[in-house]
Design a protein around this motif. Structure first.
Motif, short mmCIF file in Angstrom:
data_model
loop_
_atom_site.label_atom_id
_atom_site.label_comp_id
_atom_site.label_asym_id
_atom_site.label_seq_id
_atom_site.Cartn_x
_atom_site.Cartn_y
_atom_site.Cartn_z
N ASP A 1 0.84 -1.20 0.00
CA ASP A 1 0.00 0.00 0.00
C ASP A 1 0.88 1.25 0.00
O ASP A 1 1.64 1.48 0.93
CB ASP A 1 -0.90 -0.01 1.23
N LYS B 1 -7.58 5.35 -1.06
CA LYS B 1 -8.28 5.13 0.19
C LYS B 1 -8.97 3.76 0.15
O LYS B 1 -9.26 3.22 -0.92
CB LYS B 1 -9.32 6.22 0.43
N GLN C 1 -11.11 0.42 -4.04
CA GLN C 1 -10.34 1.54 -3.51
C GLN C 1 -10.66 2.78 -4.33
O GLN C 1 -11.08 2.68 -5.49
CB GLN C 1 -8.84 1.23 -3.58
N LYS D 1 -9.87 7.34 -4.87
CA LYS D 1 -9.12 8.57 -4.59
C LYS D 1 -9.88 9.73 -5.19
O LYS D 1 -10.16 9.75 -6.40
CB LYS D 1 -7.71 8.48 -5.20
#
Length: 206
Positions: free
Chosen positions: A131, A136, A144, A146
């Motif tokens: 990661d 996020k 995920q 962003k």
């Protein structure tokens, strides 16, 4: 963000029914650039340099652009769906403002920026994923994401005829989201204003 995108796109399409410049653009996506490489390069199958500097993506973007002032300023909405750098489902939703930097003959260059939501299938599902902290979402989510409030774009266009242009887009999201795509920009026909018929004069009795 997706609902906001769809609402704005609908508003732009309605606005496009009036006499104004508007276009649809369909692009092939593309090529991702990571100037500093990527720690997850081993997870990227279409990564010829094995360091993550250049990664090929398979997918596309569909955009709609509506000019508020002809050949000057516009609003643009883009929806992308593609195979990300790890060959998993990804995409982004973008809304922004654009302006014409220059236009000469068949050539034009546009630039602009606006909020963008980037999302991808969770890379925690992949073995040996590290990661980087950019996206996020933890291990328990399916996707995920962003949110980038200021994502920019440069677009070069070469007119092929009155309605079609060859179009190339560069997203300068240094150092993580630089990308290149290319395709076609199609100008929607403008509705011509119709003159109201002259009122019929009542017959005058003599």
């Amino acid at each position: 963000m997706v609902k906001y995108f769809l609402f704005t796109l609908l508003a732009l399409l309605i606005a496009g029914q009036v006499e104004a410049q508007s276009n649809l653009n369909l692009k092939f996506f593309g090529l991702s650039l990571h100037p500093k490489g990527d720690v997850n390069a081993p997870l990227m199958p279409l990564n010829p340099d094995k360091k993550g500097y250049f990664v090929f993506n398979l997918g596309g973007t569909l955009g709609y652009e509506h000019f508020l002032k002809p050949d000057k300023f516009s609003l643009k909405a883009i929806q992308a769906v593609y195979s990300d750098c790890a060959a998993q489902l990804g995409g982004f939703t973008h809304l922004g403002v654009r302006w014409v930097i220059f236009k000469k003959g068949k050539h034009s260059l546009n630039g602009g920026f606006g909020p963008t939501l980037v999302y991808r299938r969770n890379w925690y599902e992949l073995d040996n994923y590290e990661d980087s902290g950019f996206f996020k979402g933890g291990q328990d989510v399916k996707y995920q994401y962003k949110f980038i409030p200021y994502a920019g774009e440069f677009e070069y266009n070469l007119a092929l005829n009155e309605q079609y242009e060859f179009s190339t887009t560069f997203i300068p999201g240094f150092p993580s989201l630089m990308s290149l795509s290319f395709g076609i920009r199609y100008w929607l026909p403008q509705k011509k204003k119709t003159e109201a018929p002259l009122p019929v004069q009542p017959a005058v009795r003599r």
